[in-house]
Design an enzyme around this catalytic site. Structure first.
Site, PDB file in Angstrom:
ATOM      1  N   ASP A 213     -69.357 -23.083  62.712  1.00  0.00           N
ATOM      2  CA  ASP A 213     -68.871 -23.984  61.670  1.00  0.00           C
ATOM      3  C   ASP A 213     -67.946 -23.251  60.692  1.00  0.00           C
ATOM      4  OD1 ASP A 213     -69.333 -26.710  60.449  1.00  0.00           O
ATOM      5  OD2 ASP A 213     -69.934 -25.480  58.741  1.00  0.00           O
ATOM      6  N   GLU A 264     -75.267  -8.663  74.661  1.00  0.00           N
ATOM      7  CA  GLU A 264     -76.614  -8.142  74.961  1.00  0.00           C
ATOM      8  C   GLU A 264     -77.312  -9.016  75.997  1.00  0.00           C
ATOM      9  OE1 GLU A 264     -78.670  -8.112  71.200  1.00  0.00           O
ATOM     10  OE2 GLU A 264     -77.237  -6.698  70.319  1.00  0.00           O
TER      11      GLU A 264
HETATM   12  C1  NOJ Z   1     -67.546 -28.669  59.414  1.00  0.00           C
HETATM   13  C2  NOJ Z   1     -68.560 -29.627  59.931  1.00  0.00           C
HETATM   14  O1  NOJ Z   1     -68.144 -30.114  61.182  1.00  0.00           O
HETATM   15  C3  NOJ Z   1     -68.689 -30.691  58.876  1.00  0.00           C
HETATM   16  O2  NOJ Z   1     -69.429 -31.789  59.338  1.00  0.00           O
HETATM   17  C4  NOJ Z   1     -69.301 -30.071  57.653  1.00  0.00           C
HETATM   18  O3  NOJ Z   1     -69.315 -31.005  56.608  1.00  0.00           O
HETATM   19  C5  NOJ Z   1     -68.497 -28.859  57.191  1.00  0.00           C
HETATM   20  N1  NOJ Z   1     -68.083 -28.025  58.259  1.00  0.00           N
HETATM   21  C6  NOJ Z   1     -69.316 -28.013  56.253  1.00  0.00           C
HETATM   22  O4  NOJ Z   1     -70.351 -27.367  56.939  1.00  0.00           O
END
Ligand code: NOJ
Ligand code: CA
Length: 549
Positions: A213, A264
């Site tokens: 993310d 790993e």
């Molecule tokens: C990207 C994620 O896909 C989204 O849903 C989220 O709100 C933001 N990152 C923050 O984590």
């Protein structure tokens, strides 16, 4: 030319991810096993045969960790546990076992830019006070102004409002997203080590890979004085080397460390970066000594336009190949308006304004969007590299644009002071049956209300209907497994509004984005998104043709 056979369900194959089709599960909206209105692992386990039958190679699970759901689970309380509303660690193991038994791999979402404000280390930071080592794991600063009453910089959060929140002792902490999502300090060794621990924790449980993310945000320039920047909307930022918060070169050192952890394992674990940066910078995250893949988001942003599509495809393939990565295509995910709606709206529509009008203005051409979505999947699944499909697109779901204000869950709605409706319209729980409470999502309700038209898109209704979106996805996936090979395509001569390329084995792919019917190459039509007209491919349609010789 014969296509080499490969057993795609061979779980020991270290290259599986290069051309995998990955199905994104947004767990709270996929299937509800216990009738409380929230999707869970029990529901997911029941549906693994559906995913196997669909023919996907892997599932990506959006966050299922304990969370107050300030941001749909992307506010993680504990990276190494399961939200009790979703299930238990033991059930997670069952998800992995059942998926693997079906030849489907499992990718989990890692959220390394921020935790939730309920994470044990953030609570410790608050309790320990200014200047403590506990605070140093996050980004705490004194405020500006005579009494520190002003935020330390003018940075704006992605969801609106200041990116800083003040705590009772007077200090401020940084959050690029909601206030409930404090940013980690990635210069801190314990933070780095703790994420390695998390990667191993899930890898040891059999997870095959990770979706990372906001991968481009971890390394920040936090030197004093903090550099000002007008806005930090991560989906729409200037990446020109001046941004103190996004896509800094130091971030790659972090992923080289992650790669060492992935190696790993046998086969090595895989990863895909969510990085909303231009393609020339995006591929850096996808290098073989880093994450291996990065989402190709330019197709998410492109209009239904042959020139735009062609440019994105050419550019992405060239750069991914040069970086030793494979391209990672997608049209939809849980953050964007579903593409069956996007393609039914005039090019250039302001999607936020459209949502604010509850889908009234401009009027969506539902039939056109569906036609184009059918053509789009034949393009998506024919491109070299891997493809990500988002739950419900295989049912032809459109955006639920008219959710009532009171029902919205996305923090964007509040934080934007009601100027953006947010992302709930693509997160409405799936319809599995035409009847029953929540259309078979569960035995109770659904945490976001489903519109009546969901009944027409229920999996049970589309199952076995040769003209349905579901059967098109199934047919295309089954064929892809016999056809898809090699990292290249060869463009063929065509009208400007038509995309025509050949993959190896005489597999030709024609997508007609124009208004006139287009000729197909002579050969066997393997699959078409719409009936041919006098042997021609109609407007807004696509076909796969086998050309022999
Ligand atoms: C990207 C994620 O896909 C989204 O849903 C989220 O709100 C933001 N990152 C923050 O984590
Ligand atoms: Ca449930």
């Amino acid at each position: 030319m014969a296509v080499p056979e490969r057993d795609r369900t061979d779980l020991t194959d270290p290259t599986w991810w290069r051309d995998a089709v990955v199905y994104q599960v947004y767990p709270r909206s996929f299937a509800d096993g216990n009738g409380d209105g929230i999707g869970d692992f029990a529901g997911l386990i029941d549906r693994i045969p559906y995913l196997e039958r669909l023919g996907v190679d892997a599932i990506w699970l959006s966050p299922f960790y304990p969370s107050a759901l300030a941001d749909g689970g992307y506010d993680v309380d504990d990276y190494r546990d399961v939200d009790p509303r979703i299930g238990t660690l033991q059930q997670f193991d069952e998800v992995v076992a059942a998926s693997h038994a079906a030849g489907v791999r499992v990718i989990v979402d890692i959220v390394p830019n921020h935790s939730s404000d309920r994470h044990e280390w953030f609570r410790a930071a608050l309790a320990a006070g200014p200047g403590s080592p506990e605070r140093d794991r996050y980004v705490f600063r004194d405020g500006l102004g005579e009494h520190g009453e002003l935020p330390p910089s003018d940075w704006v959060s992605h969801f609106g409002g200041s990116a800083w929140t003040r705590v009772p002792d007077g200090q401020w902490y940084l959050h690029l997203f909601a206030p409930e999502q404090p940013d980690w300090n990635w210069e801190h060794e314990e933070v780095r080590e703790d994420f390695h621990r998390t990667l191993r924790f899930w890898s040891d449980r059999g997870v095959d890979g990770f979706r990372v993310d906001v991968a481009h945000a971890l390394a920040k320039d936090l030197g004093e004085p903090l550099r000002s920047h007008p806005h930090v909307n991560s989906m729409d930022i200037e990446i020109d080397g001046t941004n103190p918060l996004f896509d800094r070169d130091d971030v790659h050192e972090i992923y080289r460390g992650w790669r060492r952890v992935f190696e790993e394992y046998d086969p090595p674990r895989t990863a895909v970066a969510e990085a909303w940066v231009p393609v020339e910078r995006r591929v850096l995250y996808a290098k073989p000594d880093e994450l291996g893949q990065a989402f190709e988001f330019d197709l998410v942003k492109a209009d239904w336009d042959a020139a735009q599509f062609r440019e994105v495809i050419v550019d992405s393939l060239e750069r991914a190949t040069a970086a030793g990565a494979s391209s990672t295509w997608t049209f939809s995910n849980h953050d964007v308006v579903r593409h069956a709606s996007r393609f039914g709206l005039p090019a250039g529509t302001d999607l936020n304004a459209w949502l604010l009008s509850d889908g009234a203005e401009p009027v969506e051409d539902v039939a056109l969007g569906a036609r184009r979505a059918r053509a789009a999947v034949l393009l998506l699944l024919a491109l070299p590299g891997s493809a990500y499909v988002y739950q419900g697109e295989e049912l032809g779901l459109r955006e639920v644009a008219d959710l009532a204000r009171d029902d919205l869950e996305d923090p964007i709605w509040l934080r934007s002071q009601h100027t953006e409706k947010g992302r709930d319209g693509c997160r409405v729980p799936l319809p599995w049956t035409a009847e029953g409470p929540s259309f078979g999502f569960g035995t109770g309700g659904a945490h976001l209300p489903q519109p009546a038209w969901f009944a027409e898109h229920a999996a049970s209704v589309e199952d076995g209907d040769a003209g349905s979106m579901l059967e098109l996805y199934r047919a295309a996936l089954a064929l892809r497994h016999t056809l898809h090979t090699g990292p290249a395509l060869q463009w063929q001569d065509s009208a400007a509004e038509v995309l025509h390329f050949e993959r190896s084995g005489g597999w030709h792919v024609v997508v007609n984005l124009g208004t006139e019917a287009a000729p197909l190459p002579a050969g066997e039509v393997l699959l078409a998104s719409a009936p041919l007209e006098d042997g021609l491919l109609p407007s807004d349609a696509a076909a796969w043709v086998r050309v022999s010789g």
